[in-house]
Design an enzyme around this catalytic site. Structure first.
Site, PDB file in Angstrom:
ATOM      1  N   GLU A 322       0.855  -1.182   0.000  1.00 41.24           N
ATOM      2  CA  GLU A 322       0.000   0.000   0.000  1.00 41.24           C
ATOM      3  C   GLU A 322       0.887   1.227   0.000  1.00 41.24           C
ATOM      4  OE1 GLU A 322      -4.013  -1.585   2.339  1.00 41.24           O
ATOM      5  OE2 GLU A 322      -2.394  -0.611   3.491  1.00 41.24           O
ATOM      6  N   HIS A 346      -5.134 -12.828   4.235  1.00 40.80           N
ATOM      7  CA  HIS A 346      -5.188 -12.599   2.791  1.00 40.80           C
ATOM      8  C   HIS A 346      -4.169 -13.443   2.026  1.00 40.80           C
ATOM      9  CE1 HIS A 346      -7.909  -9.520   3.771  1.00 40.80           C
ATOM     10  NE2 HIS A 346      -7.110  -8.479   3.778  1.00 40.80           N
ATOM     11  N   ARG A 447       1.050   0.891  -4.880  1.00 43.12           N
ATOM     12  CA  ARG A 447      -0.044   0.046  -4.406  1.00 43.12           C
ATOM     13  C   ARG A 447      -0.166  -1.131  -5.358  1.00 43.12           C
ATOM     14  NH1 ARG A 447      -5.442   0.124  -6.268  1.00 43.12           N
ATOM     15  NH2 ARG A 447      -6.880  -0.983  -4.885  1.00 43.12           N
TER      16      ARG A 447
END
Length: 597
Positions: A322, A346, A447
């Site tokens: 990010e 994740h 990102r």
């Protein structure tokens, strides 16, 4: 004349009528009707569309209209024919119900969706927009009601005004957007109450029954609330607002505990009021288009499955980054850190999907069984195979970006990692010795979320002289870019046009935005629709959760007990230098730092 048959199979068709359902044991019986002829108003297009939603059957519908079926003779002769028979009977009975004499609505079903924590950011930014997108696309049942529930004092009109500010018609069809919004908002209502108040949930139950109007009621509760009040809300919803004649399901957002002990305690508490098949643990990354496509890419393309092993794959990388920091959410993040927030759920879930063996079928339980096998086969993570970091303040272009501990909600002496890289190994015949590298961080230079599969060098390569001394640039690499700009591309070696013999590394590129005109649905849309339809394939089972925490809990305890100091990296950089040493230790180069990434 129609005869009735009681069947206990679970259908993905949300318009099916249901007989009484116990919210405790989750059993459901459906009434099917045999018809000698098609009912009036038969719509063959609708039948086709509704069959396409049966994703756990043996047939796959291609974009050009072709139908690919399982070629296994035994399965074709038994399960497939039986499944087709059941599907036809289910749709026939639904059509018959529409044109039958029972027009009072008593045998029709309705879905009531309650967003618990409706005033929060997740509800406003993700859940309500996803529900509207499903409504706009015609994916919600004919009869549905949406209720917002939170402690904030609010009227129905105030809720609608709040929700309307986040709704968009971003899906491929954009006609009549305003009309659709007005219609959707008319289905949205609000009830204020405490999360631990059975009295308030009883009041909610009365309101839901008014809207259900005697129909078979199916109820979905989405817990968009902090984990410390999950159990209170579930207890009240289960005892005071469960459906008495349909199904009741609860979507639970991560985090699912902080370690094995707290996760097990949460699961045990939830199961005091719900059965396992009523609990839908959501990991929105599993709803990403490219993650769902992972098994399709592997199992429906002959060129990949034979290569999917240690014999041809040198390493696999799971990269998440990010380009922003905690942005005022440091108080929450500091309690969990990047390993718990990203890696343990994740990235590990994607790893399990990537590395699993071929499941028996596309049924949810068969897929989740294979994922659990992968997680249980993983070697314990060694501390020397982990690098942690924390971003610090950095000035670039005259702009000063704050460090992690500059966040007022974060303790000044916090050692919580905002970056982590780790090498994991699977102890089975397919993957023995192959490093699975994970890297996740905040406040990095870009990102992205992607899977990179680096293949082995070509043995006895005839063209080594033409590729130079960097053998890594001469190997093939498969890249699955999950976000942004979804794409799948394969790096190959190719001759540069001309009279000489010079090789170049080129991409065979499938860029989704160029290939498909249709916009990609948000992950929450897919997962909400699956929860409504009872499809559990993309949700996490309790034994999956146990296996995931068993892998990471010892590592987390060792890091925290030893008070390991993170390596500091500037805001907006590529992360700690130690991550590159970790990759080099396993004779790997991170794929996202190469010149032709």
């Amino acid at each position: 004349m129609m005869a009735s048959l009681s069947s206990s199979f679970t259908s993905r068709s949300y318009r099916s009528s249901s007989a009484p359902f116990s919210p405790i044991n989750g059993n459901r019986h459906r009434s099917l009707s045999f018809l000698s002829a098609s009912p009036r108003g038969w719509n063959t297009h609708e039948l086709c569309v509704r069959f396409k939603r049966k994703s756990c059957r043996g047939s796959v519908f291609m974009q050009d209209g072709a139908i690919v079926t399982n070629s296994n003779p035994a399965e074709s002769e038994s399960a497939s024919l039986k499944g087709l028979k059941d599907e036809v009977l289910s749709v026939l009975s639904q059509e018959a119900a529409k044109v039958g004499t029972e027009s009072d609505g008593q045998n029709q079903s309705t879905v009531s969706i309650t967003v618990v924590g409706a005033s929060g950011d997740l509800a406003k930014k993700k859940i309500f927009p996803a529900l509207f997108a499903l409504y706009y696309e015609g994916c919600l049942p004919e009869h549905f009601t949406i209720y917002g529930y939170s402690r904030s004092k609010m009227t129905d009109v105030e809720l609608r005004n709040m929700v309307s500010k986040t709704l968009t018609c971003r899906i491929d069809k954009r006609e009549h957007c305003g009309e659709k919004m007005d219609e959707f908002l008319k289905r949205c209502f609000y009830h204020s109450g405490q999360y631990d108040s059975q009295e308030h949930f009883t009041e909610l139950d009365k309101k839901l029954k008014e809207h259900e109007a005697g129909r078979i009621s199916n109820r979905l509760f989405y817990l968009s609330i902090p984990p410390n009040i999950f159990v209170d809300a579930v207890k009240c919803a289960s005892s005071s607002a469960s459906s008495v004649n349909g199904w009741t399901r609860v979507i639970v957002e991560k985090p699912f505990g902080r370690d094995s002990e707290t996760s097990a305690a949460l699961t045990k508490s939830l199961k005091q009021y719900l059965e396992e098949d009523q609990i839908f643990r959501i990991d929105h990354y599993l709803g990403k288009e490219l993650v769902e496509n992972l098994s399709v890419l592997r199992f429906s393309n002959l060129i990949f499955e034979p290569l999917w092993s240690r014999q041809y794959i040198r390493n696999v990388q799971f990269i998440f980054s990010e380009d922003f920091g905690t942005e005022g959410r440091g108080g929450y993040f500091d309690h969990y850190g990047i390993i718990r927030d990203i890696m343990q759920n994740h990235l590990l879930q994607i790893l399990a999907l990537f590395a699993m063996e071929t499941p028996v079928s596309l049924d949810a339980e068969d897929i989740r069984n294979e994922k659990v096998k992968v997680l249980r086969s993983m070697k314990p993570i060694q501390l020397e195979d982990v690098v942690i970091g924390q971003y610090k303040s950095h000035t670039k272009g005259g702009v000063t970006y704050p460090g992690y501990t500059d966040d007022k909600t974060v303790p000044k002496d916090s050692l919580t990692p905002t970056f982590a890289a780790a090498a994991l190994f699977i102890n089975n015949a397919r993957w023995d010795g192959v490093p699975f590298l994970m890297k996740a961080g905040k406040a990095l230079h870009t990102r992205r979320a992607e899977i990179r599969v680096q293949f082995r060098h070509v043995p006895g390569n005839l063209y080594n002289r033409n590729t130079g001394c960097d053998l890594d640039r001469a190997t093939n690499e498969l890249v699955i870019r999950v976000q942004p700009d979804e794409a799948i591309y394969l790096k190959i070696n190719n001759k540069v046009p001309g009279l000489g013999m010079r090789l170049d590394r080129s991409n065979l590129n499938l860029l989704y935005s160029a290939r498909y005109s249709k916009e990609i649905p948000d992950a929450y849309e897919r997962l909400l629709l699956d929860a409504i339809e009872g499809e559990r394939r993309l949700f996490i089972r309790s034994d999956e959760l146990d296996a995931a925490w068993s892998l990471f809990t010892p590592l987390l305890k060792e890091i925290e007990e030893k008070k390991r100091i993170p390596e500091y990296y500037p805001y907006g950089s590529r992360g700690p230098v130690g991550a590159h040493y970790l990759a080099a230790k396993h004779k790997v180069q991170w794929g996202d730092v190469s010149l032709d990434q």
